[in-house]
Design an enzyme around this catalytic site. Structure first.
Site, PDB file in Angstrom:
ATOM      1  CE  LYS A  42      -4.019  -0.627   0.109  1.00 29.27           C
ATOM      2  NZ  LYS A  42      -5.104  -1.053  -0.764  1.00 29.27           N
ATOM      3  CB  SER A 264      -4.308 -10.658   2.563  1.00 23.44           C
ATOM      4  OG  SER A 264      -2.997  -9.741   2.619  1.00 23.44           O
TER       5      SER A 264
HETATM    6  C1  LIG Z   1      -2.753  -6.958   4.286  1.00 28.59           C
HETATM    7  C2  LIG Z   1      -3.513  -6.371   2.833  1.00 28.59           C
HETATM    8  N1  LIG Z   1      -3.681  -7.328   2.012  1.00 28.59           N
HETATM    9  C3  LIG Z   1      -4.532  -7.106   0.844  1.00 28.59           C
HETATM   10  C4  LIG Z   1      -4.996  -5.753   0.682  1.00 28.59           C
HETATM   11  C5  LIG Z   1      -5.898  -5.713  -0.386  1.00 28.59           C
HETATM   12  O1  LIG Z   1      -5.244  -4.888  -1.638  1.00 28.59           O
HETATM   13  P1  LIG Z   1      -6.188  -4.027  -2.517  1.00 28.59           P
HETATM   14  O2  LIG Z   1      -6.595  -2.736  -1.601  1.00 28.59           O
HETATM   15  O3  LIG Z   1      -5.188  -3.387  -3.604  1.00 28.59           O
HETATM   16  O4  LIG Z   1      -7.284  -4.754  -3.029  1.00 28.59           O
HETATM   17  C6  LIG Z   1      -4.956  -4.932   1.570  1.00 28.59           C
HETATM   18  C7  LIG Z   1      -5.584  -3.529   1.448  1.00 28.59           C
HETATM   19  O5  LIG Z   1      -5.449  -2.698   2.279  1.00 28.59           O
HETATM   20  C8  LIG Z   1      -4.099  -5.218   2.640  1.00 28.59           C
HETATM   21  O6  LIG Z   1      -3.706  -4.048   3.833  1.00 28.59           O
END
Ligand SMILES: Cc1ncc(COP(=O)(O)O)c(C=O)c1O
Length: 298
Positions: A42, A264
């Site tokens: 991010k 994630s």
């Molecule tokens: C740890 C984590 N994984 C996945 C995501 C998802 O990414 P995106 O917002 O680009 O879909 C985020 C978004 O904040 C995140 O902080």
């Protein structure tokens, strides 16, 4: 030598998870986004949104920036705002892990924590929790005459991945892969990368990774709501991953590949494994250090 930490955002390595995929007849190419200065992907959107907003005049010099965050966008914005001289207010649900708030405060941000909706469990941030955070972010933005970074809608989110993450992966892989999968929060990474990939390689299949139900522990996404940034035309399918599958994949990634990442990223690797045999690109979204207060690590 770089002029600032902001210039150190991006150009992360792409690593072949050859130990994890041994014997499966495929490959997983993992983009190590936890190596960014704020330890997540991010940082990229924080830089792009602030740069684009400064360029188009919607963000004035010294103006306060406000954003709703699960911690990672806020950390990126805290870094970018520290370097570019904007005060920054991060608005976050209490359901996200405590180290995130501490890190943002250390980077000079003001952190406003919003209680979860009644009955919600800590560590499980839902769409309704996010709605409460959104209302508070809007209130603070109005009150302070601030610029709202608005990661769910600002085109800088898409552009960060369309202009940088996607093209970096194409270059690093020699544009030789069959599929891409990513766990969607705002859907910015998925949308930007999928657009960059499919414009160059129309045959690449792009899968959105989702939790297997509305109550889950995969922080940063899976909010069960409409995502304005996600272009459904680029979605070839959805792969559902349970908390247990995400956790075991994150632990295996650490043990076998030496890659210390969060829930994630585990979800992404678990999803990529379901696409074997194929060459699959996925993203290691943030660092496992952000989850030391959770039971991801025993
Ligand atoms: C740890 C984590 N994984 C996945 C995501 C998802 O990414 P995106 O917002 O680009 O879909 C985020 C978004 O904040 C995140 O902080």
């Amino acid at each position: 030598m770089l002029p600032s930490a902001v210039a150190a955002i991006g150009s992360t390595p792409l690593v072949d998870l050859a130990r994890l995929t041994r014997g499966r007849g495929g490959r997983i190419l993992a983009k190590l986004e936890y190596l960014n200065p704020g330890f997540s992907k991010k940082d990229r959107i924080a830089r792009q949104i602030v740069e684009d907003a400064e360029a188009d005049g919607s963000l004035a010099p010294g103006q306060t920036v406000v954003e709703l965050t699960s911690g990672n966008t806020g950390t990126g914005l805290a870094i970018v705002c520290a370097v570019t001289g904007h005060p920054f207010v991060a608005v976050m649900s209490r359901g996200n892990s405590a180290e995130r708030a501490r890190m943002m405060r250390a980077l000079g941000a003001e952190v406003v924590l919003v209680d979860q909706s009644p009955g919600a469990a800590a560590g499980q941030v839902s769409g309704s929790d996010l709605e409460l955070v959104e209302q508070e972010a809007q209130r603070i933005t109005r009150e302070r005459g601030a610029f709202r970074a608005d990661q769910f809608r600002h085109p800088g989110n898409f552009r960060a991945h369309y202009l940088h993450t996607g093209p970096e992966i194409l270059e690093q892989s020699g544009a030789r892969f069959d599929a891409f999968c990513d766990f969607a929060g705002t859907g910015g990474t998925f949308a930007g990368c999928a657009a960059a990939f499919q414009e160059r390689m129309p045959q690449v299949r792009c899968y959105v990774v989702e939790p297997d139900g509305p109550h889950h522990r995969i922080q940063g996404g899976g909010y069960s709501m409409e995502l304005p940034m996600l272009d459904r035309a680029r979605v070839d399918g959805t792969i559902r991953v349970s908390d247990g599958e995400a956790i075991s994949a994150a632990r295996e990634l650490a043990r076998v590949e030496g890659i210390f990442a969060g829930f994630s990223s585990g979800a992404n690797v678990a999803a990529a494994l379901t696409l074997m045999p194929a060459v699959v690109v996925t993203v290691i979204n943030d660092s496992g250090l952000k989850y030391l207060s959770t039971d991801l690590w025993e």
